[in-house]
Structure formats: structure tokens, C-alpha cells
Design an enzyme around this catalytic site. Sequence first.
Site, short mmCIF file in Angstrom:
data_model
loop_
_atom_site.label_atom_id
_atom_site.label_comp_id
_atom_site.label_asym_id
_atom_site.label_seq_id
_atom_site.Cartn_x
_atom_site.Cartn_y
_atom_site.Cartn_z
N HIS A 199 41.04 36.51 44.61
CA HIS A 199 39.91 37.29 44.13
C HIS A 199 40.03 37.43 42.61
CE1 HIS A 199 38.41 41.52 43.14
NE2 HIS A 199 37.30 40.87 43.47
N HIS B 272 36.54 39.65 34.05
CA HIS B 272 36.57 40.72 35.05
C HIS B 272 36.83 42.02 34.30
CE1 HIS B 272 38.40 42.95 38.68
NE2 HIS B 272 37.08 42.93 38.82
#
Length: 308
Positions: A39, A113
Site C-alpha cells: 500500500h 502520500h
Amino acid sequence: MSANGKGKRGVTRYSDWMMQLPPELHNIPLFNLAIPGSHDSMSYDLDSSSSIIEPDSLKKFSRLCCVRKTLLKWAATQEDTITKQLDAGVRYFDLRIARKPHDTNPTRLYFYHGLYTRTDVEVVRMIYEHPREIIILALSHFKGFDQKTELHNHLIKLHCLSDKMNIYVSQQVTPTLRSCWDQGTNVIVSYDYPAIHDSYMWSKISYFYGDSMKIARVESVLSEVLEKTRPSHCFFVCGLNLTLPDDARICLYVLRLCDSFANVVRRSLPRLLLWVKQQGSRKPNIVASDLAGREDFVSAVIQLNISK
């Protein structure tokens, strides 16, 4: 358990675990294999000097170095490089792409991110020394693209995606290990932008996750997916990842000065991996995790393929 994975039926090395699977699994759709994934795969490379992209509640604090460094501790979901993740057995990569709004190079792209990565997309090479291992690259989000088709076209044409066109698996077929090996193909690229119709680009791969920091919520959502809405003829991802709130509640976590997201993951993974091991006949397809290079995560997912 050693890094060689001794004691695992049919698999002795995670670096090339697909080719070691029992022959009866070579001809089933890849949609029916259990595949370890990561992820926010590039988050190990986040840059604490970049501006804050998300969450919106923290953007206004971008100029504060202490806020950026604190966010870095909670946005870095991986500690291993892509190469190390590959060698560990990870085969699915969640790659979120962004363009910096005031970059002097109008086509320079980064991963992100929370913060941008230090490395831009163009210099990243998804090269792997085991051509019989199938790699899935999921490109998504495209922050700052503003529906500019030319940026998408530029990304697709980058050397990192198009230097060896013959290695890509076409979406026109149902891939199996055997069909990929026979055709000499080993890379599947999922591109989450419907306007792109390149022959070797796969459409968006559904990603199911709990959208919560509570382990019970993650388990509940994923169990419901596997019991009631499990896709049967396409790739799908069960995300073990915990998710920070995208509003002011995020402060409840990021203000823990002696903690970090990596520490939270280390505390939560044993219970989440127990859930993975309990799936049995309702086997998930791609299972994505934070700290995906951990042997206990990779082995738990691979073992679903060969457990009696």
C-alpha cells in the site's frame, strides 16, 4: 522462520515464489491467486521538505518544518525500497502519481502520500531479475493533472513504462501463470483514468479497505467483501492498511510525538495476519499491506495458495 521460507510446502524462496507454486495453480486465472501487495508503495521515499498535499486540514501548515516532519512519520507506510519489496515477494504496487503545481518542468511527475517523494517518476525503473514472476503496477490518483490528457500521455510514454513493450500483459486475455510464461510477459499495468485506452493498460483495480484506524473495522469490511461481493473475473485488492482520518481528528495521532505510523502497523499486523490466515476457501486475491516487506505478511498471503 528463515528468510528462505523453509517449511512452506512448495515454496522455498519468496523472491521467485510464483514459479514455485504447485503445477495445478499454473493454469488458473491470476484473479484466483493470493498475491502480496504493498500500500502506497513509494512512501519510503517521501520528502520532508516538500509541501503538504494531503490531508486538506494540514495544507495551511506546509511552511512549518516541524509539521512536515511530523507528517512524514505518519505518511511513510513502507520502509523498504521497491527492489527490496520485490525480493521479499511483493507483486502488487500501489503507485500514486502527482505533479507539483509550480514545477518549472511542466511534465515532471512524482509519487506521493501526504508529501511528494524525493524521486521523480521518470527515474524509477520497475526492473526485476525474475521474469517468471508477474508484477502488477497500479497507477492512480494523478494529483495536479487537472484532467490534462497530455500529462497522462506523457506518463504512459515514459521509459519506465514503455521501454520493453513485449513484457506487458494485455487486458484482452485472462492471465494465468502459464499463459504469461508462454508469451514472455510479466507486467500488468492498471491505470485509473477512464479516458486512457492503450492496449496494454488495464482499467482500475478495485481496492477495498476499512477506511479506519480500528482493526475490527478493517476486518469487518474485508470479510463482507469476501462473503457477499467478491469479484470473480477481475483483479481486486483487500487492503489490510489502517487509514488516518482526513479531518482534524488526524491530530489525535500525529501529535503522538513518540509514535509513528510504522509503529502502529507493527502493533496491528499480528491480528490482521491472523485474519488473513483464517480466510481459507474464501481466499482473497491481492492483499495489500503497509510494511509489506515483512516476511510474516508475505508468507501468510502466499500460504493461502498452497494450504490444504
